[in-house]
Design a protein around this motif. Structure first.
Motif, short mmCIF file in Angstrom:
data_model
loop_
_atom_site.label_atom_id
_atom_site.label_comp_id
_atom_site.label_asym_id
_atom_site.label_seq_id
_atom_site.Cartn_x
_atom_site.Cartn_y
_atom_site.Cartn_z
N LEU A 188 27.82 -30.75 13.58
CA LEU A 188 27.53 -29.67 14.52
C LEU A 188 26.07 -29.24 14.40
CD1 LEU A 188 29.70 -26.68 15.44
CD2 LEU A 188 27.33 -26.32 14.87
N GLU A 189 25.59 -29.11 13.17
CA GLU A 189 24.22 -28.63 12.94
C GLU A 189 23.15 -29.67 13.28
OE1 GLU A 189 23.66 -26.81 9.12
OE2 GLU A 189 25.11 -25.23 9.54
N THR A 190 23.55 -30.89 13.55
CA THR A 190 22.59 -31.89 14.00
C THR A 190 22.65 -32.06 15.51
OG1 THR A 190 24.12 -33.71 13.58
CG2 THR A 190 22.55 -33.17 11.82
N GLY A 191 23.54 -31.31 16.15
CA GLY A 191 23.62 -31.33 17.61
C GLY A 191 24.40 -32.50 18.16
N GLU A 192 25.33 -33.02 17.38
CA GLU A 192 26.15 -34.14 17.86
C GLU A 192 26.84 -33.74 19.17
OE1 GLU A 192 30.21 -36.06 16.46
OE2 GLU A 192 28.57 -36.48 15.07
N PRO A 193 26.66 -34.52 20.21
CA PRO A 193 27.19 -34.14 21.52
C PRO A 193 28.71 -34.17 21.65
CG PRO A 193 26.20 -36.31 21.62
CD PRO A 193 25.92 -35.76 20.26
N ALA A 194 29.41 -34.84 20.77
CA ALA A 194 30.87 -34.97 20.91
C ALA A 194 31.63 -33.85 20.21
CB ALA A 194 31.32 -36.33 20.38
N MET A 195 30.99 -32.78 19.83
CA MET A 195 31.64 -31.68 19.12
C MET A 195 32.61 -30.95 20.05
SD MET A 195 31.91 -30.16 16.18
CE MET A 195 30.72 -31.23 15.45
N ARG A 196 33.79 -30.63 19.54
CA ARG A 196 34.79 -29.89 20.33
C ARG A 196 34.32 -28.45 20.54
NH1 ARG A 196 39.67 -29.28 17.44
NH2 ARG A 196 40.44 -28.38 19.35
N LEU A 197 34.58 -27.94 21.70
CA LEU A 197 34.21 -26.56 22.03
C LEU A 197 34.90 -25.59 21.08
CD1 LEU A 197 32.76 -24.52 23.80
CD2 LEU A 197 34.66 -24.67 25.40
N GLN A 198 36.17 -25.81 20.76
CA GLN A 198 36.89 -24.90 19.87
C GLN A 198 36.25 -24.87 18.48
OE1 GLN A 198 39.41 -22.73 20.81
NE2 GLN A 198 38.77 -21.86 18.86
N THR A 199 35.75 -25.99 18.01
CA THR A 199 35.06 -26.03 16.72
C THR A 199 33.82 -25.15 16.77
OG1 THR A 199 35.87 -28.27 16.27
CG2 THR A 199 33.95 -27.53 15.02
N LEU A 200 33.04 -25.28 17.82
CA LEU A 200 31.85 -24.44 17.98
C LEU A 200 32.24 -22.97 18.01
CD1 LEU A 200 28.85 -23.92 18.48
CD2 LEU A 200 29.31 -24.29 20.92
N LEU A 201 33.26 -22.62 18.77
CA LEU A 201 33.68 -21.22 18.87
C LEU A 201 34.15 -20.68 17.51
CD1 LEU A 201 35.53 -21.34 22.30
CD2 LEU A 201 33.29 -20.34 21.81
N ASP A 202 34.86 -21.49 16.74
CA ASP A 202 35.30 -21.07 15.40
C ASP A 202 34.11 -20.81 14.49
OD1 ASP A 202 37.94 -21.34 16.21
OD2 ASP A 202 38.23 -23.28 15.22
#
Length: 84
Positions: A43-57
């Motif tokens: 997530l902290e490297t900006g991987e584009p395939a990150m789930r939205l729910q993971t970001l929100l958490d």
């Protein structure tokens, strides 16, 4: 401090900056929200395939929120300077 983020790399930088401000390691933050350190690293490297729910958490654990609004007139270089 408010930050403008228009792409995955800028969101990643804001998350990393906030985590560090709070004195948390990726492992510490992951333990709070039941995520692996490797997931936070992606997530902290900006991987584009990150789930939205993971970001929100992650944002919730860092006491951050997303505000949706029309784009400012700031140029891409002006926004990048905010992250320097």
């Amino acid at each position: 401090m408010e930050q403008i983020a228009r792409n995955a790399k800028q969101i990643a930088a804001a998350v990393r900056r906030r985590r560090r401000e709070l004195g948390l390691s990726q492992k510490d933050l992951g333990g709070k929200i039941k995520l692996r350190q490797a997931t936070l690293s992606r997530l902290e490297t900006g991987e584009p395939a990150m789930r939205l729910q993971t970001l929100l958490d992650v944002l919730s654990a860092l006491n951050l929120e997303i505000i949706i609004r029309p784009r400012t007139k700031a140029s891409a270089s002006d926004i990048e300077e905010m992250f320097s």
